[in-house]
Design an enzyme around this catalytic site. Structure first.
Site, mmCIF file in Angstrom:
data_model
loop_
_atom_site.group_PDB
_atom_site.id
_atom_site.type_symbol
_atom_site.label_atom_id
_atom_site.label_comp_id
_atom_site.label_asym_id
_atom_site.label_seq_id
_atom_site.Cartn_x
_atom_site.Cartn_y
_atom_site.Cartn_z
ATOM 1 N N ASN A 388 0.828 -1.202 0.000
ATOM 2 C CA ASN A 388 0.000 0.000 0.000
ATOM 3 C C ASN A 388 0.864 1.255 0.000
ATOM 4 O O ASN A 388 0.890 2.002 -0.969
ATOM 5 C CB ASN A 388 -0.949 -0.022 1.205
ATOM 6 C CG ASN A 388 -2.021 1.049 1.095
ATOM 7 O OD1 ASN A 388 -1.978 1.891 0.208
ATOM 8 N ND2 ASN A 388 -2.961 1.032 2.002
ATOM 9 N N ASP A 389 1.608 1.454 1.095
ATOM 10 C CA ASP A 389 2.391 2.689 1.203
ATOM 11 C C ASP A 389 3.388 2.850 0.060
ATOM 12 O O ASP A 389 3.615 3.961 -0.410
ATOM 13 C CB ASP A 389 3.141 2.721 2.539
ATOM 14 C CG ASP A 389 2.167 2.769 3.707
ATOM 15 O OD1 ASP A 389 1.086 3.361 3.547
ATOM 16 O OD2 ASP A 389 2.498 2.209 4.768
#
Lengths: 462, 112
Positions: A388-389
């Protein structure tokens, strides 16, 4: 050769072992041998210490070592691979605590008496206490963040940096006071302040930055150990501690460079996170497109180029073998597949390389971030597996974001993006990802391993 | 200042330079194992713990001494074992042996 000389020679051998261990650890071929050499040096140094004259309480030392081994070996052996970074934090923390305690005990129980200690001797002691204590409590916080005992996102409160600065100044003031007049009371105050500071300065560091933080704390412990070496007049303690202190500082810088950030940015950047979180709540009304495994399977099977972007979710689900299976199934259908590897995907640098290597993914299918990004515009589908990040465009577009400035895998350049995710929960840094709401993004919710298995079946059927 | 402390400062300064130089080139895949390995090396504090525990008198000091030895031992054994487990993952599998070591060479070269 007298016994004392023999001891010094043994310590010299140990110190050389430590240097060679670090040398070995910086190349993939010799890393494991390097580590074993370090362990050998440690055994030599510890064993020879028992020949020091005037060592009493052998039963107590033996008891402590047996208990330590009985706890440490199973803990290190049984912990899951995904939990390694927090184990490093934990073992670093106990090292810091040990260094601080050695200094405290030397100071408190010294038969010579405090008043007779020279100023520089008091400084050595107080340095060991302060740095060891900061490392101890800082490591506890880093451990708690990684273990998710406490939230991984930066924890901020009003006037956080000024408060930290006051605590730091308090520590410096107390150190000066102790140097002028060494009393146990001021010593106690400085100990409490240092323990407090370790907590205070690690709270605003985001969980995703924890490896860099642990590296910094590791370096601190090294310096604390070096300080105890001065106190106890031991060259090998000074050498080993200083080696760790100096190499740890350099390693911390290299790790933060790999993330495209500076160390101050990592330590103090939590300022902006308040802005981001309030911005994220505004967007909660937006819709997310979610698809079935069959739909996505067809999409994948009929594309010509697919990039798989693995992240921590892949590691947690142990889905590396299924990921390779999916890639092979796609390749049989004539699809060109590569893996786009972010240097800090997962929770330790190199995490993904290791996992995929374990699943026998051919090395030439792994692309480092830069080359992956330059090819991303030719990719039909970017399949993000539990990351995600490292793909969050906020790192490029939102200057207020805690991850702003971190290089990312630019999956938004691909024609379509598919996220395999357990939920809409934000990533480890605790920041919402706009890409999830993008029109070309499709979500497939579920455990990464299950989702990938379904995709393998769907692609094979397509 | 006496010559004793100067000798220790000399050792300190030289060790700092060695520590800085010895890891000047590390591929990013080895950052975490290196961190963990150096973490084990500062477990040398066990030596200090043994000296302090060995010089303790009375129940309070000895109890604290035992605690220090436990903490330091944890640092040493935990550090080396965790590092070894991390590095185990780099061990080439029999069927992919050649691929793998080549791959690591390439990676090492790229990073340097």
């Amino acid at each position: 050769m007298s016994l004392a000389t023999g001891r010094d020679v043994a310590y010299l051998v140990a110190a050389v072992c430590f240097i060679l261990a670090m040398k070995g650890l910086s190349s993939p071929k010799r890393a494991r041998a390097g580590n074993l050499l370090g362990a050998a040096g440690m055994i030599v140094a510890i064993a020879i210490t028992f020949t020091t004259p005037g060592i009493h309480n052998l039963w107590a030392i033996a008891l402590g070592m047996v208990v330590g081994v009985a706890i440490g070996v199973p803990a290190a052996r049984l912990v899951k691979m995904t939990a390694m970074p927090q184990m490093v934090a934990a073992f670093n923390g106990v090292g810091g605590a040990a260094a601080a305690l050695v200094s405290i005990m030397h100071f408190s129980f010294s038969p010579v008496g405090l008043s007779t200690m020279a100023t520089y001797q008091v400084f050595e002691v107080i340095f060991g206490v302060v740095v060891g204590s900061i490392s101890f409590t800082g490591s506890i916080i880093a451990f708690s963040k990684l273990q998710e005992i406490m939230p991984g996102r930066p924890i901020t409160y009003p006037a956080q940096q000024p408060v930290n600065a006051v605590v730091a100044l308090g520590i410096v003031g107390c150190i000066l006071a102790v140097l002028v007049d060494p009393t146990k009371l001021v010593m106690l105050v400085v100990l409490i302040l240092a323990l407090l500071f370790g907590v205070a300065f690690t709270l605003p560091v985001g969980g995703a930055d924890a490896p860099v933080l642990i590296s910094l704390l590791n370096s601190f412990t090294g310096l604390a150990v070096a300080a105890t070496g001065f106190t106890l007049h031991s060259n090998v303690l000074i050498v080993a501690g200083t080696l760790v202190g100096a190499s740890g500082m350099l390693l911390t810088r290299m790790m933060s460079q790999a993330m495209g950030r500076s160390i101050p940015n990592i330590l103090f950047s939590a300022f902006g996170s308040v802005v981001t979180s309030s911005g994220a709540t505004e967007k909660e009304g937006r819709s997310v497109k979610s698809g079935t495994a069959d739909d996505i399977g067809v999409l994948l099977a009929y594309s010509s180029r697919v990039a798989i972007v693995p992240g921590y979710g892949l590691a947690v689900a142990q889905a590396q073998h299924v990921a390779r299976e999916l890639a092979e199934t796609l390749q049989k259908k004539g699809v060109d597949v590569f893996y786009a590897i972010h240097p800090v995907a997962g929770r330790m640098p190199g995490h993904m390389n290791v996992l995929l290597a374990e699943a026998n993914v051919p090395y030439d299918e792994l692309k480092e971030m830069d080359s992956a990004n330059s090819e991303m515009s030719t990719v039909d589908v970017a399949l993000v597996v539990g990351a995600n990040d490292v793909v969050n465009p906020a790192a490029k577009t939102s200057p207020g974001s805690p991850i702003y400035g971190m290089p990312i895998i630019e999956v938004s350049q691909a024609k379509a993006v598919i996220f395999l995710k357990r939920s809409m929960r934000p990533g480890f840094a605790g920041i919402d990802n706009d890409l999830l709401y993008d029109d070309k993004t499709t979500m497939l919710f579920g455990d990464a391993k299950d989702s990938l298995s379904k995709l393998v079946a769907a692609v094979a059927a397509a | 200042m006496n010559s004793g402390i100067l000798q220790f400062i000399t050792v300190f300064v030289l060790a700092a330079f060695v520590g800085y130089e010895v890891i000047s080139k590390v591929p990013s895949i080895l950052h975490t194992p290196l961190m963990s390995g150096t973490n084990a090396v500062h477990g040398i504090i066990l030596l200090g713990a043994i000296l302090i525990c060995g010089a303790s008198h009375g129940p309070l000091q000895i109890t604290l001494g035992i605690i220090v030895v436990i903490l330091a031992t944890l640092n040493v054994v935990g550090g080396f074992v965790v590092t070894d487990r991390m590095l185990e993952m780099f061990k080439a599998k029999p069927n992919a042996k050649n691929d793998k070591s080549d791959a690591q060479d390439v990676q090492a070269k790229e990073a340097s």
